[in-house]
Design an enzyme around this catalytic site. Structure first.
Site, PDB file in Angstrom:
ATOM      1  CG  ASP A 366       2.990  -0.448 -14.075  1.00 42.26           C
ATOM      2  OD1 ASP A 366       3.484   0.525 -13.517  1.00 42.26           O
ATOM      3  OD2 ASP A 366       2.170  -1.228 -13.569  1.00 42.26           O
ATOM      4  CG  ASP A 707      -0.909  -3.636 -13.141  1.00 41.87           C
ATOM      5  OD1 ASP A 707      -0.693  -2.521 -12.622  1.00 41.87           O
ATOM      6  OD2 ASP A 707      -0.189  -4.620 -12.935  1.00 41.87           O
ATOM      7  CG  ASP A 711      -0.882   2.147 -13.788  1.00 46.08           C
ATOM      8  OD1 ASP A 711      -0.027   2.919 -13.330  1.00 46.08           O
ATOM      9  OD2 ASP A 711      -0.840   0.923 -13.640  1.00 46.08           O
TER      10      ASP A 711
END
Length: 1013
Positions: A366, A707, A711
Site C-alpha cells: 500500500d 491498513d 485491504d
C-alpha cells in the site's frame, strides 16, 4: 455467506457455492440508491425525510434484519487449536513411535518372563515430549492472540437518529434501514447512508478506497459508481468536518464495508510454506525409517530369528529413526525468531508465518502510511518566479530557502491566516512536526510549515484578527478570509485567499515580485503555468495564494462584511505564489526497497491514489528505479502517441484501476511477466485481490501490506498478510498474519531477513540433529546381522536425542546470517526444500558414517581391553544375553558371569554415547555455515559455545554421577576412552571445510549439486 446448514449434504455443492459467493463479492459494489431522488429513497424504505421512522417500525426492522454489526469471523475453538498442536505435523511421527514402543513392550511382556522395561520408558518419554512441546507452542500462539484481543476497542459506538421527529442517541448496533441519521465532524458513520442534506461535510474514505484526501459530501449524484459519488457515505468511514443528514440504506454485513469483511473471511487460506516443508520432511524420514525397518525385518527372518524377535527389531529400527528432539527444536527456533521480530516491531500472529516472509518473492505494498509518512507536508513553493524546495525530512535536516524575501513573508501570512487548522492544546514541548492538529491534511501541512519557518501562527492570527470568512466549497474552489492588519497606522483590511491555482490566478490582476506589485502579463502567466505543471507532475497537490488590501475609503474600520451576499471585491487581487504538498516517503523506505531488489523480491505498489502521485512516490522510493521508463515516458521522449510505443520496451508501468477493471486474467499475467516495476493506481479493494491472485498464478509467494478494511481480502488471500499496527483497522488486523507495530515498510525487509535466516538455521539444526541418527541406528543393525553384543542401548539413545543434542540444536537458531543471505534469489518452494536429498545424503551418508565409525572404535577398544577381541564377538550374542550362561569364555580363556558381561556391555553403551557427543562437537561447528568457512563466520554465537560445554558436562555427569549405573545403566569411563573418538571428530571438521572450500571456488559445480543443502 448464505446459510451453510443446508449445504452439509454435498461438500461439492458448498464449495461451488462459496466460489460463486466470492465471485459475486469480487464484482464491484452494486447499488442504485445514489441515482434515486430523495423522495424515491424514502418511499423505498417506508420512511419520512423529516420525521424519520416510528419507534415501533424501527423495532420491527431491527427484529427482521438483526443488529447493525459485522458478523465476527469464525474463530477456531481453543481446544481445537490445542489438539492441532498435539497432533499436527511433526507430533504425529512421535505419537506413532510411542504407540509402537508400547506395542513392543506388550509383545515382550507377553512372551518373556523378565521383560526389559526399555520400550515402556521410551514410549512414555516420547508421549511426554509431544505433550510438553505441544503446550509450549500453544502458549506461544495464545500469547500473540492475546495481544490481538487487546487491539479491539470495546467502546460501544453511538449514533444520532431522528425517530418520530425527535433526535435521540442510540447504540450504533440498533440503527436500522430507513432510519434518519445525523453525522458531524469527528463521528464514525454508523451505516451506509444516502445523504439528503449536507453543510460543508467531508468524509475520510481512506479505510475503504485508500484515497487519503477528505471527500466532500452533498445530496447530488455526481458519479455512476457508488464509491465515487458524493451522496453516499459508508459504514465505518469517518466524518472529518461539517454536518450531514442521510437515510440508512444498508446495515451490518449488507454494507459495502460488511461485504468486504465477508469477502475476507470467506477466502480459502492455504498451508504455510513451512507447514508444507515439515510435511515433506516427515514423509522423507518416515520413508527412510520404514524402508530400513522392513529390510531388516526380512533380513532377520532370513537369519533365523523368530517372528516376534523380528517384529521387535522392526519397531526398534523405526523408533531409532525418529528424531525425538527435533519437534522441540523447530518450535523453539520459530518462537525465538518471533520474539526477535517483535523487538523489531513485527508482531507475528502465527509462528509459521515467520518463515513465510523469508520465502516471499513479491511484496504488494500500500502507499499511504506504509511507504509514506501519512502526513501531508509542504514540499515546494513558487514565489519571486522561482521554485523553492521545502524541507520534508522527518528531522528537518534537509534544504532551506531564503526566508527574508518580502514575497515569502506575504505568502506565509496568507498560508497562516487563510487557514482553519489549529494545534490541539498542551503540546508546547512536542516538536512541531509531531503535534496533533485539528483540521484537514492540507491545512495542517501549511500550519506546520509556517510554524516552523515563520514562528507562532497563533500569535500571527491574534495580531491579525479575522473579521469575515468564506469557507472552501467545491463550486468556487477557494477559501477566503478578511483580517485587520497588525500595523497600528494602517487601517485597511487585508483580504487573503487560497484555492485551486488556476481559479486563484483568474481573480488576479497583479503579481508580487521581490515584494513589489507588478502587472500580471502573459509572460508571467506562462511562468505560472510552467511552475504549476512542474509541481503537479511531481505528484504534488498545488494551491495558489493571493491577497489584496481593501481600500480604506470604501471599507472603513467596522465595515459589516456579508459573506453570504458578498459585498466586497473578490477580483483584481494580487497573486503571491504557489505552495505544493505531498505525503513524503518514509526515510528508511528507499533503502528497504533497494534491499528487496538485491534479494530478488519484486515490490509492487497498489494504491487508491492518483496515478501521477503514485508514480512520483514510486520514483522517490525506488519502486521505479532511475532510468526505467513507462510507456508514457517513452512516448513523451520520442514525441509520439502512446499507442505507437511497444509496451514491452517499457520496464516500468503505471496501471489505472479503471483499465484494470476490463483486463482479462491473461492480460494481467502479461503485465506481471513483462514489467519488472509496477504501480497500480486508483485501485478498488476487489482489484487488490485480483492482483494478488495474478501474482500467485505466476508461482510467486506474495506478501501484502495494508491498513484499511479495503485491504483485508487481499491480506487474507496473500501467503502472508501484513497489517499496520497504528493506522490499521480491526478488520485488517484480523485478516493479517503479521502486524507492523511501527507501520514502517522497512520493518518488512527486516522480517524478510529474519524469515530467510530462520529457514537457513532450521536447515542447520535439522542437519545437526539427523546426523546422530546413523551412529544410533548402526549399532542395532550390526547387533542383528553380526550377532554381537548390543553396542548402544535405547536409554542412551534418548540421553543423546533429548539430552546432549537439544541445547546445541537450539543454539543454531541464534547463528548470525551468512554474508549472502539478502543477495540470494527467494527460495523456490517447489525445488528448494527444507530437507532435501542432499541434506539426507550429507547427514546420513557422509558425516553420520564417520560418527558411527568413531562410536564402534570406542566399543571395540573397551571390549578388547576386557579380553573380547573383535573376531570372537561375531555370533556370541545368544550366549551373551542368556541369563543361564555364567561361564562364557573370552579370547584369553577367562570366564564371565552374566552380571559381569552386562557391566562391560553397559560401559560400552556409555562409551559409545560419549563418542557420539565428541563427534557431535565437530558436527555442530560445521553446521554453523552452509557455504562460508567456519573461520569466516567466527565463533560469536555465545549460546552455541554454551551448548558445546553443556553437552560435554551432561555426558560427564551421566557417566560419573553415583547412582547412574542403577538409574540409567551408565557406568564411569577411563579418561583414555574419551579420546577414542577425537580423530574422527577432527576428520569430520577437515572433511567439511575442504568441501565448503570447493563449493566457494567452484560455484555450480559437481560438489554443489551433490552436497550443498
Amino acid at each position: 455467506m448464505g446459510d451453510k446448514k443446508d449445504d452439509k449434504s454435498s461438500p461439492k455443492k458448498s464449495k461451488a457455492k462459496e466460489r460463486r459467493d466470492l465471485d459475486d463479492l469480487k464484482k464491484e459494489v452494486a447499488m442504485t440508491e445514489h441515482k434515486m431522488s430523495v423522495e424515491e429513497v424514502c418511499r423505498k424504505y417506508n420512511t419520512d425525510c423529516v420525521q424519520g421512522l416510528t419507534h415501533s417500525k424501527a423495532q420491527e426492522i431491527l427484529a427482521r434484519d438483526g443488529p447493525n454489526a459485522l458478523t465476527p469471523p469464525p474463530t477456531t475453538p481453543e481446544w481445537v487449536k490445542f489438539c492441532r498442536q498435539l497432533f499436527g505435523g511433526f507430533s504425529i511421527l512421535l505419537w506413532i513411535g510411542a504407540i509402537l514402543c508400547f506395542l513392543a513392550y506388550g509383545i515382550q511382556a507377553g512372551t518373556e518372563d523378565d521383560p526389559s522395561g526399555d520400550n515402556l520408558y521410551l514410549g512414555i518419554v516420547l508421549a511426554a515430549v509431544v505433550i510438553i512441546t505441544g503446550c509450549f507452542s500453544y502458549y506461544q500462539e495464545a500469547k500473540s492472540s492475546k495481544i490481538m484481543e487487546s487491539f479491539k476497542n470495546m467502546v460501544p459506538q453511538q449514533a444520532l437518529v431522528i425517530r418520530e421527529g425527535e433526535k435521540m442517541q442510540v447504540n450504533a448496533e440498533e440503527v436500522v434501514v430507513g432510519d434518519l441519521v445525523e453525522i458531524k465532524g469527528g463521528d464514525r458513520v454508523p451505516a451506509d447512508l444516502r445523504i439528503i442534506s449536507a453543510h460543508g461535510c467531508k468524509v475520510d474514505n481512506s479505510s475503504l478506497t485508500g484515497e487519503s484526501e477528505p471527500q466532500t459530501r452533498s445530496p447530488d449524484c455526481t458519479h455512476d459508481n457508488p464509491l465515487e459519488t458524493r451522496n453516499i457515505t459508508f459504514f465505518s468511514t469517518n466524518c472529518v468536518e461539517g454536518t450531514a443528514r442521510g437515510v440508512v440504506v444498508a446495515t451490518g454485513d449488507r454494507t459495502v464495508m460488511g461485504r468486504i469483511a465477508t469477502l475476507a473471511s470467506g477466502l480459502e487460506v492455504g498451508k504455510t510454506p513451512i507447514a508444507i516443508e515439515i510435511e515433506h520432511f516427515i514423509q522423507l524420514i518416515t520413508g527412510v525409517a520404514v524402508f530400513l525397518g522392513v529390510s531388516f525385518f526380512i533380513l532377520s527372518l532370513i537369519l533365523g530369528y523368530t517372528w516376534l524377535e523380528a517384529v521387535i527389531f522392526l519397531i526398534g529400527i523405526i523408533v531409532a529413526n525418529v528424531p525425538e528432539g527435533l519437534l522441540a527444536t523447530v518450535t523453539v527456533c520459530l518462537t525465538l525468531t518471533a520474539k526477535r521480530m517483535a523487538r523489531k516491531n513485527c508482531l507475528v500472529k502465527n509462528l509459521e508465518a515467520v518463515e513465510t516472509l523469508g520465502s516471499t518473492s513479491t511484496i504488494c505494498s500500500d502507499k499511504t502510511g506504509t511507504l509514506t509518512q501519512n502526513r501531508m507536508t509542504v514540499a515546494h513553493m513558487w514565489f519571486d518566479n522561482q521554485i523553492h524546495e521545502a524541507d520534508t525530512t522527518e528531522d528537518q535536516s534537509g534544504t532551506s530557502f531564503d526566508k527574508s524575501s518580502h514575497t515569502w513573508v506575504a505568502l506565509s501570512h496568507i498560508a497562516g491566516l487563510c487557514n482553519r487548522a489549529v494545534f490541539k492544546g498542551g503540546q508546547d514541548n512536542i516538536p512541531v512536526l509531531k503535534r496533533d492538529v485539528a483540521g484537514d491534511a492540507s491545512e495542517s501541512a501549511l500550519l506546520k510549515c509556517i510554524e516552523l519557518s515563520s514562528g507562532s501562527v497563533k500569535l500571527m492570527r491574534e495580531r491579525n484578527k479575522k473579521v469575515a470568512e468564506i469557507p472552501f466549497n467545491s463550486t468556487n474552489k477557494y477559501q477566503l478570509s478578511i483580517h485587520e492588519t497588525e500595523d497600528p497606522n494602517d487601517n485597511r483590511y487585508l483580504l487573503v485567499m487560497k484555492g485551486a491555482p488556476e481559479r486563484i490566478l483568474d481573480r488576479c490582476a497583479t503579481i508580487l515580485l521581490q515584494g513589489k506589485e507588478q502587472p500580471l502579463d502573459e509572460e508571467m502567466k506562462e511562468a505560472f503555468q510552467n511552475a504549476y505543471l512542474e509541481l503537479g507532475g511531481l505528484g504534488e497537490r498545488v494551491l495558489g495564494f493571493c491577497h489584496y488590501y481593501l481600500p480604506e475609503e470604501q471599507f472603513p474600520k467596522g465595515f459589516a462584511f456579508d459573506c453570504d451576499d458578498v459585498n466586497f471585491t473578490t477580483d483584481n487581487l494580487c497573486f503571491v505564489g504557489l505552495m505544493s504538498m505531498i505525503d513524503p516517503p518514509r526515510a528508511a523506505v528507499p533503502d528497504a526497497v533497494g534491499k528487496c531488489r538485491s534479494a530478488g523480491i519484486k515490490v509492487i505498489m497498489v494504491t487508491g491514489d492518483h496515478p501521477i502521485t503514485a508514480k512520483a512516490i514510486a520514483k522517490g522510493v525506488g519502486i521505479i528505479s532511475e532510468g526505467n521508463e513507462t510507456v508514457e515516458d517513452i512516448a513523451a521522449r520520442l514525441n509520439i502517441p502512446v499507442s505507437q510505443v511497444n509496451p514491452r520496451d517499457a520496464k516500468a508501468c503505471v496501471i489505472h484501476g479503471t483499465d484494470l477493471k476490463d483486463f482479462t486474467s491473461e492480460q494481467i499475467d502479461e503485465i506481471l511477466q513483462n514489467h519488472t516495476e509496477i504501480v497500480f493506481a486508483r485501485t478498488s479493494p476487489q482489484q487488490k485481490l485480483i492482483i494478488v491472485e495474478g501474482c500467485q498464478r505466476q508461482g510467486a509467494i506474495v506478501a501484502v501490506t495494508g491498513d484499511g478494511v479495503n485491504d483485508s481480502p487481499a491480506l487474507k488471500k496473500a501467503d502472508i498478510g501484513v497489517a499496520m499496527g497504528i493506522a490499521g483497522s480491526d478488520v485488517s488486523k484480523q485478516a493479517a498474519d503479521m502486524i507492523l507495530l511501527d507501520d514502517n515498510f522497512a520493518s518488512i525487509v527486516t522480517g524478510v531477513e529474519e524469515g530467510r535466516l530462520i529457514f537457513d538455521n532450521l536447515k542447520k539444526s535439522i542437519a545437526y540433529t539427523l546426523t546422530s541418527n546413523i551412529p544410533e541406528i548402526t549399532p542395532f543393525l550390526l547387533f542383528i546381522m553380526a550377532n554381537i553384543p548390543l553396542p548402544l542401548g535405547t536409554i542412551t539413545i534418548l540421553c543423546i536425542d533429548l539430552g546432549t543434542d537439544m541445547v546445541p540444536a537450539i543454539s543454531l537458531a541464534y547463528e548470525a546470517a551468512e554474508s549472502d543471505i539478502m543477495k540470494r534469489q527467494p527460495r523456490n518452494p517447489r525445488t528448494d526444500k527444507l530437507v532435501n536429498e542432499r541434506l539426507i545424503s550429507m547427514a546420513y551418508g557422509q558425516i553420520g558414517m564417520i560418527q558411527a565409525l568413531g562410536g564402534f572404535f570406542s566399543y571395540f577398544v573397551i571390549l578388547a581391553e576386557n579380553g573380547f577381541l573383535p573376531g570372537n564377538l561375531v555370533g556370541i550374542r545368544l550366549n551373551w544375553d542368556d541369563r543361564t550362561v555364567n561361564d562364557l569364555e573370552d579370547s584369553y580363556g577367562q570366564q564371565w558371569t552374566y552380571e559381569q558381561r552386562k557391566v562391560v556391555e553397559f560401559t560400552c553403551h556409555t562409551a559409545f554415547f560419549v563418542s557420539i557427543v565428541v563427534v557431535q562437537w565437530a558436527d555442530l561447528i560445521i553446521c554453523k555455515t552452509r557455504r562460508n568457512s567456519v573461520f569466516q563466520q567466527g565463533m560469536k554465537n555465545k549460546i552455541l559455545i554454551f551448548g558445546l560445554f553443556e553437552e560435554t558436562a551432561l555426558a560427564a555427569f551421566l557417566s560419573y554421577c553415583p547412582g547412574m549405573d542403577v538409574a540409567l545403566r551408565m557406568y564411569p569411563l577411563k579418561p583414555s576412552w574419551w579420546f577414542c573418538a577425537f580423530p574422527y571428530s577432527f576428520l569430520i571438521f577437515v572433511y567439511d571445510e575442504i568441501r565448503k572450500l570447493i563449493l566457494r571456488r567452484n560455484p555450480g559445480g559437481w560438489v554443489e549439486k551433490e552436497t550443498y543443502y
